[in-house]
Design an enzyme around this catalytic site. Structure first.
Site, PDB file in Angstrom:
ATOM      1  N   GLY A 217      30.774  43.829  38.921  1.00  0.00           N
ATOM      2  CA  GLY A 217      30.742  42.814  39.801  1.00  0.00           C
ATOM      3  C   GLY A 217      31.446  42.697  40.994  1.00  0.00           C
ATOM      4  O   GLY A 217      31.324  43.910  41.906  1.00  0.00           O
ATOM      5  N   SER A 218      32.004  41.550  41.655  1.00  0.00           N
ATOM      6  CA  SER A 218      32.475  41.445  42.962  1.00  0.00           C
ATOM      7  C   SER A 218      33.676  42.157  43.308  1.00  0.00           C
ATOM      8  O   SER A 218      34.351  42.317  44.344  1.00  0.00           O
ATOM      9  CB  SER A 218      32.562  40.108  43.414  1.00  0.00           C
ATOM     10  OG  SER A 218      31.331  39.221  43.453  1.00  0.00           O
TER      11      SER A 218
END
Length: 487
Positions: A217-218
């Site tokens: 993810g981020s």
């Protein structure tokens, strides 16, 4: 000599030669395979009949052998077994070995080549050989904090000392009790192992370093930002596109920001601001602009797609190959840590540790010292540089951007009073209809880092679909960092 006697003599000679050849073959060629054959009961009795060295954390034995009145001679036991289970592993009559019990077996059982003096003394004195003690780098306060903070949620926590690579905490949940597998009741040991293997939540899988890897993810935006800064074409203040939606190439679909939010009313913002609020569309566009080769090179500079052991074998993290990233849509997704990007929690802790250490990534390790039965050091592991991930200038820029994430962005739950924390949150989609994984990685203190950490909580943990990395994973990371800093 008549013919019958010559024939008999020839047969006897051939039989002696066959006996000599077979004996030599068994004793020298087949010796290792026969000794290690799990059906070799003699080998099992020999292993258990000798004192096996302890596994030690901060001066306390977390795995030890004690004399017992049964055919095996010693019982292997684990203090606080579930807390350290994914570090120590187990030593079992019927189920073999795992983790440190496996990788350091020759030291623990006293058969390592460096322990030859101990074995020679044993031959002279008649004493049975004794195994060496294996001292770990684990910080018991950090390990306990990670274990407690993760609670009953599935996931993993890894903490590293950035300047040395020492692994301070390595927790995987759910855990298991190695004592159930070390019992001399072979039926009970088999049943316990079968139960663990068949459990839906895979408690034997070490989620911190192996098993199924995860989309980061981020948290992967740290790698994308590093690639941009290393190119020399960007600074944290460079204004980049940050549209409300990012259109995938050759598709009618678009990428949206978390919760459909707008990153900027003008459709653009600085790289630092894009990191602070974790703008998906900005980083997707940035990764595509940089190109697949630049992104892949930077990921590899952080250790992606490289083999590693600590000394337990680590599953390599992966950035997609060129045939995947040649598709701009796939590259856009990869640039925000989705698509085919896969990591271990250890890998993301290593990314943060490299940034914290001025761009230099140290080799992570869990075994500090091995001592013989007389407590003399027979092996001392020293810190070593694994690779340079980014320049000192880029590391400083990334640190400032990560500080803003914690002080004014999505990572506020990782704040520590009186300590400046650098970090990055992540909320990773991984399966249609499933709650996202919650991530946090970072380090503290930002100006003089002593600990870098990565946390993943599978499927959002107790928060389910409402989970974010900032709300679920960041508080766990805070607890671990505080445990190290408050020693």
């Amino acid at each position: 000599m008549n013919v019958p006697l010559r024939r008999v003599a020839t047969v006897v000679l051939v039989m002696f030669l066959a006996l000599m050849v077979s004996t030599t073959y068994i004793q020298f060629v087949q010796a290792d395979s026969l000794n290690n054959d799990p059906r070799n009961v003699r080998q099992i009795y020999q292993e258990y009949g000798n004192f096996r060295g302890p596994i030690v954390v901060a001066g306390e034995s977390v795995a030890l052998s004690t004399p017992i009145d049964d055919p095996y001679g010693y019982q292997r036991s684990y203090t606080n077994g579930p807390l350290y289970g994914h570090v120590t592993g187990f030593f079992s009559i019927v189920n073999g070995t795992k983790e440190i019990e496996r990788t350091e077996n020759e030291f623990l059982n006293g058969q390592a080549s460096t322990l030859w003096i101990d074995r020679l003394q044993g031959l002279i004195t008649g004493k049975k050989p004794q195994g060496a003690s294996v001292e770990l780098t684990i910080d018991p306060a950090a390990q306990q904090a990670a274990y407690d903070a993760l609670g009953d949620q599935r996931g993993a926590v890894v903490a590293i000392e950035p300047t040395t690579g020492k692994i301070l905490a390595l927790v995987s949940k759910p855990s298991y009790d190695p004592n159930l597998l070390a019992t001399h009741d072979t039926k009970a040991a088999r049943e316990a192992y079968t139960s663990l293997i068949n459990a839906d939540d895979d408690p034997l899988v070490n989620r911190a370093i192996s098993g199924n890897t995860y989309p980061p993810g981020s948290t992967f935006k740290l790698v994308t930002a590093a690639a941009a800064l290393e190119s020399g074409q960007y600074t944290p203040e460079t204004v980049i596109p940050a549209p409300d939606e990012y259109p995938y190439a050759n598709s009618t679909q678009t990428m949206k920001n978390f919760g459909g939010a707008r990153c900027s009313p003008t459709g653009e913002q600085t790289l630092a601001d894009a990191m602070r609020i974790s703008c998906n569309t900005a980083f997707a566009d940035l990764g595509v602009t940089l190109g697949g080769d630049a992104m892949r090179d930077q990921a590899e500079d952080f250790g992606f797609d490289s083999k590693l052991s600590i000394p337990m074998t680590v599953t390599p993290s992966h950035f997609p190959d060129a045939e995947v990233t040649d598709d701009a849509g796939q590259l856009a997704r990869a640039s925000i840590g989705q698509g085919d990007v896969r990591v271990t929690p250890l890998q993301m802790a290593m990314v943060s540790a490299a940034i914290a250490n001025g761009g230099k990534q140290m080799t992570p390790y869990t075994v500090a010292t091995v001592r013989g039965a007389d407590l003399d050091v027979v092996q001392q592991n020293e810190p070593s540089l694994l690779r340079t991930s980014v320049s000192p200038t880029v590391a400083s820029q990334l640190t400032s951007m990560m500080i803003s994430v914690v002080e004014g962005g999505s990572g506020k739950a990782a704040k520590i009073d009186g300590v400046q924390v650098a970090g990055k949150t992540g909320t990773a989609e991984h399966q249609s209809g499933a709650a996202p994984h919650a991530w946090f990685t970072g380090f503290a203190p930002a100006e003089n880092p002593q600990v870098a950490v990565a946390v993943i909580v599978e499927n959002g943990g107790d928060s389910g679909n409402e989970a974010t990395g900032g709300a679920v994973a960041a508080p766990i990371a805070k607890a671990v960092m505080e445990a190290v800093l408050n020693k």
